[in-house]
Design an enzyme around this catalytic site. Structure first.
Site, short mmCIF file in Angstrom:
data_model
loop_
_atom_site.label_atom_id
_atom_site.label_comp_id
_atom_site.label_asym_id
_atom_site.label_seq_id
_atom_site.Cartn_x
_atom_site.Cartn_y
_atom_site.Cartn_z
N ALA A 33 1.01 -1.25 0.00
CA ALA A 33 0.05 -0.22 0.02
C ALA A 33 1.15 1.24 0.15
O ALA A 33 2.01 1.10 0.35
CB ALA A 33 -0.89 -0.07 1.30
N GLY A 39 0.54 -4.87 1.12
CA GLY A 39 -0.84 -4.75 0.31
C GLY A 39 -0.61 -5.31 -1.16
O GLY A 39 -1.52 -5.46 -1.32
N GLU A 89 -0.96 -8.83 -0.50
CA GLU A 89 -2.62 -9.00 -0.02
C GLU A 89 -3.44 -8.85 -1.32
O GLU A 89 -4.52 -9.63 -1.39
CB GLU A 89 -3.00 -7.90 0.89
CG GLU A 89 -1.93 -8.02 2.21
CD GLU A 89 -2.43 -7.13 3.17
OE1 GLU A 89 -2.19 -6.15 3.34
OE2 GLU A 89 -3.20 -7.73 4.44
N GLU A 103 5.11 -5.47 6.96
CA GLU A 103 4.80 -4.38 7.55
C GLU A 103 5.14 -4.24 9.10
O GLU A 103 5.19 -3.09 9.55
CB GLU A 103 2.97 -4.50 7.68
CG GLU A 103 2.25 -4.22 6.55
CD GLU A 103 1.87 -5.46 5.64
OE1 GLU A 103 2.84 -6.43 5.75
OE2 GLU A 103 1.17 -5.52 4.84
C1 HXC Z 1 5.15 4.33 -1.47
C2 HXC Z 1 6.75 3.16 -2.12
C3 HXC Z 1 6.51 2.13 -1.74
C4 HXC Z 1 5.37 2.03 -0.96
C5 HXC Z 1 8.33 1.91 -2.94
N1 HXC Z 1 8.10 3.14 -2.96
N2 HXC Z 1 7.49 1.30 -2.15
N3 HXC Z 1 6.22 4.48 -2.06
N4 HXC Z 1 4.89 3.06 -0.65
N5 HXC Z 1 4.82 0.96 -0.40
C6 HXC Z 1 8.72 4.21 -3.63
C7 HXC Z 1 9.95 4.69 -3.05
O1 HXC Z 1 9.69 5.34 -1.92
C8 HXC Z 1 10.92 5.17 -4.25
O2 HXC Z 1 10.34 6.38 -4.19
C9 HXC Z 1 10.39 4.26 -5.31
O3 HXC Z 1 9.17 3.69 -4.99
C10 HXC Z 1 11.35 3.26 -5.76
O4 HXC Z 1 11.79 2.44 -4.62
P1 HXC Z 1 13.09 2.25 -3.97
O5 HXC Z 1 12.84 1.93 -2.51
O6 HXC Z 1 14.38 3.39 -4.51
O7 HXC Z 1 13.51 0.76 -5.12
P2 HXC Z 1 14.39 -0.55 -4.49
O8 HXC Z 1 15.74 0.22 -4.09
O9 HXC Z 1 14.50 -1.19 -5.73
O10 HXC Z 1 13.79 -1.04 -3.34
C11 HXC Z 1 12.65 -1.88 -3.60
C12 HXC Z 1 11.93 -2.12 -2.29
C13 HXC Z 1 11.47 -0.87 -1.49
C14 HXC Z 1 12.58 -3.40 -1.65
C15 HXC Z 1 10.46 -2.85 -2.78
O11 HXC Z 1 11.02 0.02 -2.33
C16 HXC Z 1 10.76 -1.03 -0.31
O12 HXC Z 1 11.05 -1.87 0.75
N6 HXC Z 1 9.35 -0.69 -0.42
C17 HXC Z 1 8.64 -0.94 0.78
C18 HXC Z 1 7.90 -2.06 0.81
C19 HXC Z 1 7.00 -2.21 1.91
O13 HXC Z 1 7.25 -2.04 3.42
N7 HXC Z 1 5.79 -2.45 1.71
C20 HXC Z 1 4.64 -2.65 2.64
C21 HXC Z 1 4.10 -1.51 2.87
S1 HXC Z 1 2.97 -1.05 3.94
P3 HXC Z 1 11.32 7.66 -4.50
O14 HXC Z 1 10.35 8.91 -4.69
O15 HXC Z 1 12.02 7.67 -3.42
O16 HXC Z 1 11.94 7.32 -5.84
C22 HXC Z 1 1.55 -1.73 3.47
C23 HXC Z 1 0.31 -1.98 4.40
C24 HXC Z 1 -0.81 -2.74 3.88
O17 HXC Z 1 1.47 -2.20 2.55
C25 HXC Z 1 -1.85 -2.60 4.96
C26 HXC Z 1 -2.87 -3.04 4.26
C27 HXC Z 1 -3.27 -2.88 2.66
#
Ligand code: HXC
Length: 257
Positions: free
Chosen positions: A65, A108, A111, A131
């Site tokens: 998400a 998400g 999910e 998460e």
């Molecule tokens: C918002 C996101 C994002 C996310 C990535 N981006 N995931 N923005 N929400 N979930 C954005 C980054 O901020 C970045 O923007 C761009 O996408 C590229 O990501 P990078 O991190 O630079 O890429 P990389 O180094 O290749 O790493 C990939 C990754 C990492 C390992 C997937 O992006 C990451 O850890 N993302 C978060 C994963 C996560 O925690 N997901 C769960 C979210 S909570 P900029 O502007 O900096 O270029 C959730 C709650 C669900 O999902 C609840 C119910 C639905």
């Protein structure tokens, strides 16, 4: 019709939706979930479509998400808006949906894939519910659905550590129906979807409904509980710290050694 966050096309009798927010690795924001529901509504009504495929890019099905959209939310905003309530509509569709997953399917994003009827994974796919690392929990059914698929031990391992599993582990543990070469993913998913669309529409939809009955009663209760817990976690400082740290690209400090 054009969409801000999706590419939509029809391939023979298959409705194909491609998540399309490449700058955010297809992170799912409210616009995306609303557009997806609009498209799926249309597919449900369209008699020429018998099966749906949802996919992303080679790099990411969806990396979660959208943390940047969620980070500043407060409880009771999440409760009053029944935050994530609209996500669940994806799982309530009557026509079959295949998730074709390459790259990251996290939080998400995973999910959403788990709401589909089955997942076909590319060799480069990775799946996880990270998460906990953001000081929150999954909320869109990931806890219920992953635990049902892989059993308590592996679900606990993944949820409590936030680790990912690769495509092979996902195949072994029943998370995905099969793994294919990354470059063959879309073709393979479309072929499966077309074969389903060519069957009796009534039989296919009845099969989906019957399989969903396997654990419908208990699942519904679990889904509601999981979503309410997710909404409530926005009352905690850990949610602010965890999501804030992700946005600021630093390690979160939950005050634990
Ligand atoms: C918002 C996101 C994002 C996310 C990535 N981006 N995931 N923005 N929400 N979930 C954005 C980054 O901020 C970045 O923007 C761009 O996408 C590229 O990501 P990078 O991190 O630079 O890429 P990389 O180094 O290749 O790493 C990939 C990754 C990492 C390992 C997937 O992006 C990451 O850890 N993302 C978060 C994963 C996560 O925690 N997901 C769960 C979210 S909570 P900029 O502007 O900096 O270029 C959730 C709650 C669900 O999902 C609840 C119910 C639905």
């Amino acid at each position: 019709m054009t969409y801000q966050t999706l590419l939509v096309e029809q391939v023979a009798a298959v409705g194909l939706v491609t998540l399309n927010r490449p700058s955010a690795l297809n992170a799912i924001n409210s616009e995306l979930i609303d557009e997806l529901n609009t498209v799926l509504d249309g597919f449900e009504r369209d008699a020429s479509i018998g099966c749906v495929v949802i996919t992303g890019s080679t790099k990411a099905f969806a990396a979660g998400a959208d943390v940047k959209e969620m980070a500043g939310l407060q409880y009771p905003d999440t409760y009053l808006d029944d935050f994530l309530g609209r996500w669940d509509k994806v799982a309530q569709r009557r026509k079959p949906i295949i998730a074709a997953v390459a790259g990251h399917a996290l939080g998400g994003g995973f999910e959403l894939a788990l709401m589909c009827d089955f997942i076909i994974a590319a060799e480069n796919a990775n799946f996880g519910l990270p998460e906990v690392k953001l000081g929150v929990i999954p909320g869109a059914g990931g806890i219920q659905r992953l635990t049902r698929l892989v059993g308590r031990a592996k679900a606990m391992d993944m949820l409590l550590s936030g680790r990912t599993m690769n495509a092979q582990e996902a195949d072994r543990t029943g998370v995905v129906a099969r793994v294919v070469a990354t470059e063959a993913l879309l073709e393979s998913a479309l072929q499966s979807a077309q074969a389903i669309a060519a069957q009796s529409r009534t039989a296919v939809m009845m099969l989906k409904e019957c399989v969903n009955r396997v654990d419908e009663g208990a699942l519904g209760e679990g889904l509601r509980f999981e979503r309410r817990m997710f909404q409530a976690i926005f009352a905690t400082p850990d949610q602010k710290e965890g999501m804030g740290a992700f946005i600021e690209k630093r390690k979160p400090d939950f005050g634990r050694k």
